[in-house]
Design an enzyme around this catalytic site. Sequence first.
Site, PDB file in Angstrom:
ATOM      1  N   ASP A  94       1.092  -7.591   2.139  1.00  0.00           N
ATOM      2  CA  ASP A  94       1.910  -6.234   1.831  1.00  0.00           C
ATOM      3  C   ASP A  94       3.300  -5.620   1.924  1.00  0.00           C
ATOM      4  OD1 ASP A  94       0.831  -3.522   1.767  1.00  0.00           O
ATOM      5  OD2 ASP A  94      -0.361  -3.482   3.907  1.00  0.00           O
ATOM      6  N   SER A 120       4.010   1.834   8.333  1.00  0.00           N
ATOM      7  CA  SER A 120       3.647   1.141   7.496  1.00  0.00           C
ATOM      8  C   SER A 120       5.120   0.659   6.618  1.00  0.00           C
ATOM      9  CB  SER A 120       2.387   1.975   6.864  1.00  0.00           C
ATOM     10  OG  SER A 120       1.430   2.076   7.239  1.00  0.00           O
ATOM     11  N   HIS A 171       0.549  -1.231   0.036  1.00  0.00           N
ATOM     12  CA  HIS A 171      -0.364  -0.191  -0.231  1.00  0.00           C
ATOM     13  C   HIS A 171       0.493   1.633   0.179  1.00  0.00           C
ATOM     14  CE1 HIS A 171       0.521  -0.214   4.454  1.00  0.00           C
ATOM     15  NE2 HIS A 171       0.297   1.081   4.416  1.00  0.00           N
TER      16      HIS A 171
END
Length: 715
Positions: free
Chosen positions: A219, A645, A83
């Site tokens: 991810d 992240s 992402h």
Amino acid sequence: MKYIKLLLLLFILQTQAQQGGMWIPSLLKGMNEAEMKSLGMKISAKDIYDANTSSLKDAVPQFNGGCTAEVISTKGLILTNHHCGFDVIQNHSTVEHDYLRDGFWAYKMEDEIPNKDLEVTFIVKIEDITIKILEGVAALTSETEKQKKIQENISNLTKNSPKESWQENRVRNFYDGNQFLLFVIESFKDVRFVGAPPSSIGKFGSDTDNWVWPRHTGDFSLFRIYADKNNRPAAYSVDNVPYIPKKSLAISADGIKENDFTMVLGYPGRTQEYLPSFAVSQIVEDLNPAKIEVRDAALKVQDGFMRKDNAIKIQYASKYAGIANYWKKWIGETKGLKKSNAVAIKQKFEKSFQEKVTKAGKQAEYGSLLSDFEKNYTDIKEYSIARDYFTEIVLRNTELLATGYKLYQLEQLLTTKEEQAFTDRKTNLINGLGDFYKDFNASVDEKVFEQLIAIYSKKFPKQFLPASLENVNAAALSSDIYSNSKIISYDKVKELLEGDSKSVIEKLNNDKGYQLIKVMADSYLKNVGPKYDEINLKNIATQRTYMKAILELSLKSDRIFPDANSTLRVTYGKVKGYKPNDAVYYEPITYLDGIIEKYIPGDYEFDVPKKLIDLYNTKDYGLYGVKGKMPVCFIATNHTTGGNSGSPALDANGNLIGLNFDRVWEGTMSDIYYSPEICRNIMVDARYVLFIIDKFAGAKNIINELKIIYPAIKK
């Protein structure tokens, strides 16, 4: 002497850690290090941060200003989240070559794809400069003057502090302006796309599973840093070569188990752990519900279009994910704050704080802080609600209005600056809007506008609402504007911006879309913005003094870490399951079995590639499975937030065991109140990353670059 004593106190409190918290890596030596070792860490604080020799901080850059990455090879290969690389993947995707759907792998370096305006930033050195920044500030009485003096000192030290010519100085404040650190950084701007799995792996579960555990998302994505022949930052050039890092991480395929030590390094964006109860109550009762309502309406419209048209799905995939991310986060945050009784806990802390103030004889200095907060947050409430509706509806979620606001700012520039400034901004605007309109669909945005302008008309505080938007017919207004405004296309916007300033302003003011945004912006900037800023400035000053008082009056054992501010931090804990509700317990590790259980053929969130199913059916996990199962994700007690992240999750020896990408829904309130009972960060297991690269993608060239530590029995 006063500031020297405060600095010593900051250092003492920094090193009196408890499990949880976001700690400055240059200040880990002492009790932080001791506790980390008591939890199982086998390396030293110096191995994590050293200004003079290579350390873990040299392998953990910030990725494109909003995420984290880690260097995993001696040839500048970096790993971050899918992402985090999503915009890049989307920008290189077309209907014919859909890297979101199919994934992408560069099987040789020549196939790696350059990216415009993508950069990664390394920390070279961290230095405490608090005394220098606060020089001359105490004598000032006006908060505005204090802030001005601080900014002057920051500007001076940023400009004049030692650094190499290719480096940059940045100053950041900590503890609400009670401490200032100087960061010397290096930013690399030739970063090339190397690989990513299809979204059916990298975004498996998509928005339904976002912020949710159990999770089964691969991810991750891969990029490579390129440098000039001297191994220094340089703009893209075919002559650039792979960057040779000071430090790269080994990847452990040895696996993890519950209660193993974990450490996460990264660049957490923003937390507000020390807000008073009045602020938290306002967030829970007023601000979050308003923002949730707006984004819920926008998402429903976009989702309806995306499910029917693949071209629109590609256009809006990144935007939809961005809107949905914090929409769902705010829902979970509100739920968690209520469930944990965060307001009541804050009130209890404030009662104790007031008692400490009295006991220390500090009533004159700190005695009115809580009553000041109560008044300020009461006074700012309606302005804050109006500000959030304006930000969410005008600036973020209605693209015509957001673009119109940029045009509005252009007109304002002409009234405050000379003609040349207007012309320069106009040129930059024309050049910049090309990429925006590439992913703009007027039909989608019209329906979003229709929903959101109705909310604005009904929910925006009436005392600030323009008369023309009272009891508005949203459908008729939408049809009128999107049929007649030139803001709906790039070519037509360029027509609006052709000519000298006089003709441009005249054309803008005759455009129906621009007329609306001008009415909304004029009203907001006259009736809301100035008063909000005035009261918020009071809160900033009160919060700074409150933080100073907390530091002074706290015990050494109290957990006082600085709020996140997009600077490098270390958080540590253990692999741990949790109990979100009565009679429910979540195990800390998920497996490929769970992906197959969730599999829905053809579903855009839960479809699974045939090859992954085949690998599952044959249990062809290579060296990465364990006892016939393929680990996918795990959770731990590390205190993370947005910006983490892509952060590396490290084991006791500093080896990469996973990749941070999310938090559990019940614990998203950790930005405001961290609870070790239910706050968990979610990581994709390094073994799953290796399995996808090796067995699914067959990218042996990438595997051969890595230093992988396998279990002894598998050597």
